[in-house]
Design a protein around this motif. Structure first.
Motif, PDB file in Angstrom:
ATOM      1  N   SER A 191      -1.312 -24.313  -4.121  1.00  0.00           N
ATOM      2  CA  SER A 191      -1.096 -22.922  -4.512  1.00  0.00           C
ATOM      3  C   SER A 191      -2.424 -22.185  -4.634  1.00  0.00           C
ATOM      4  CB  SER A 191      -0.351 -22.863  -5.850  1.00  0.00           C
ATOM      5  OG  SER A 191      -0.133 -21.531  -6.254  1.00  0.00           O
ATOM      6  N   GLN A 192      -2.412 -20.893  -4.346  1.00  0.00           N
ATOM      7  CA  GLN A 192      -3.609 -20.056  -4.413  1.00  0.00           C
ATOM      8  C   GLN A 192      -4.262 -20.139  -5.794  1.00  0.00           C
ATOM      9  OE1 GLN A 192      -5.312 -18.015  -2.148  1.00  0.00           O
ATOM     10  NE2 GLN A 192      -6.766 -17.730  -3.825  1.00  0.00           N
ATOM     11  N   LEU A 193      -5.589 -20.269  -5.806  1.00  0.00           N
ATOM     12  CA  LEU A 193      -6.339 -20.229  -7.052  1.00  0.00           C
ATOM     13  C   LEU A 193      -6.481 -18.788  -7.533  1.00  0.00           C
ATOM     14  CD1 LEU A 193      -9.207 -22.779  -6.358  1.00  0.00           C
ATOM     15  CD2 LEU A 193      -7.144 -23.132  -7.728  1.00  0.00           C
ATOM     16  N   ARG A 194      -6.510 -18.612  -8.845  1.00  0.00           N
ATOM     17  CA  ARG A 194      -6.703 -17.319  -9.487  1.00  0.00           C
ATOM     18  C   ARG A 194      -7.762 -17.464 -10.570  1.00  0.00           C
ATOM     19  NH1 ARG A 194      -2.320 -15.852 -14.063  1.00  0.00           N
ATOM     20  NH2 ARG A 194      -4.269 -15.286 -15.101  1.00  0.00           N
ATOM     21  N   PRO A 195      -8.312 -16.367 -11.073  1.00  0.00           N
ATOM     22  CA  PRO A 195      -9.255 -16.477 -12.192  1.00  0.00           C
ATOM     23  C   PRO A 195      -8.583 -17.108 -13.409  1.00  0.00           C
ATOM     24  CG  PRO A 195      -9.361 -14.296 -11.195  1.00  0.00           C
ATOM     25  CD  PRO A 195      -8.155 -14.973 -10.616  1.00  0.00           C
TER      26      PRO A 195
END
Length: 244
Positions: free
Chosen positions: A143-147
């Motif tokens: 899954s996409q990384l986020r801050p």
């Protein structure tokens, strides 16, 4: 007989302490936040609508944090701990300035900008020693990384832990916060009835609730002055706000 327990100072820090290191606050009229509304870059809805814009914004904030240096207030708290006081810091800030100053017991209520986390599993966190996050950077689950920050409207997962720490305080020191951000501001309600509370902020008299001792000083001046008193006496106490 055993040794007396070390006095426990619990410190709640807000944007004002980091501002003295050059990190702009959300309410400042200039800096990184000035050209962005909360809804554009700091909500889950913004992330779903335009993740690339959100990533660019936090990349810029991350570089600002990397350039910043701990100031006298950060260093004074770390020095107090080094002298043998028990110092627990609960910070609303997402920078690492407390840690770089030498503080070892730091709880970040709103996350840490120098980490990325999975957008599907908040337990998956990854240090960002350099660079930032790009679209296509994924966690171990794909899954996409986020801050790794708590956005407006999201829950504060470590608030319960912060409440437990506040309940153990012998003195609560609040530094550089408007006491307007919830739930962090409600930590004052978690300390014991007989535990003194001190607020260090240039606007302390306007911000502090009844019963809180006010020091109308910036963090870099007020915090070192207080820690010098405590180091000299070997105990936590509340000096006259007008004394040197």
């Amino acid at each position: 007989m055993g040794e007396s327990p070390r006095p426990h100072l619990v410190v709640l820090t807000g944007a004002g302490i980091s501002a003295e290191s050059g990190i702009q606050t959300f309410r400042a009229s200039d800096g990184l936040w000035a050209d962005h509304s909360v809804e554009e870059v700091a909500t889950l809805e913004a992330w779903h609508r335009d993740p690339e814009r959100v990533l660019r914004f936090y990349d810029a904030r991350r570089e600002q944090v990397r350039r910043a240096r701990p100031n006298a207030a950060h260093r004074a708290l770390a020095a107090l701990e080094a002298q043998g006081f028990r110092v627990s810091i609960i910070t609303q800030n997402i920078d690492d300035l407390h840690e770089r100053a030498g503080s070892r017991d730091v709880l970040h209520l709103h996350g840490e900008i120098l980490q990325a986390r999975s957008s599907v599993d908040p337990r998956l966190r990854y240090p960002l020693r350099r660079g930032g996050i790009r679209l296509g950077d994924v966690c171990d689950k794909g899954s996409q990384l986020r801050p790794d920050v708590v956005w407006f409207g999201e829950s504060v997962p470590r608030f319960g832990e912060a409440c437990e720490i506040a309940a153990e305080a012998d003195l609560l020191l609040v530094v550089g916060t408007s006491l307007a951000v919830m739930p962090a501001a409600s930590l004052l309600d978690q300390v014991g009835m007989d535990v003194p509370c001190v607020l260090v902020d240039p606007e302390a008299h306007a911000l502090a609730p009844p019963g809180v001792t006010r020091f109308d000083q910036p963090a870099g001046k007020g915090v070192p002055a207080l820690t010098r008193h405590w180091q000299r006496e070997g105990r936590l106490w509340v000096p006259d706000p007008l004394s040197g």
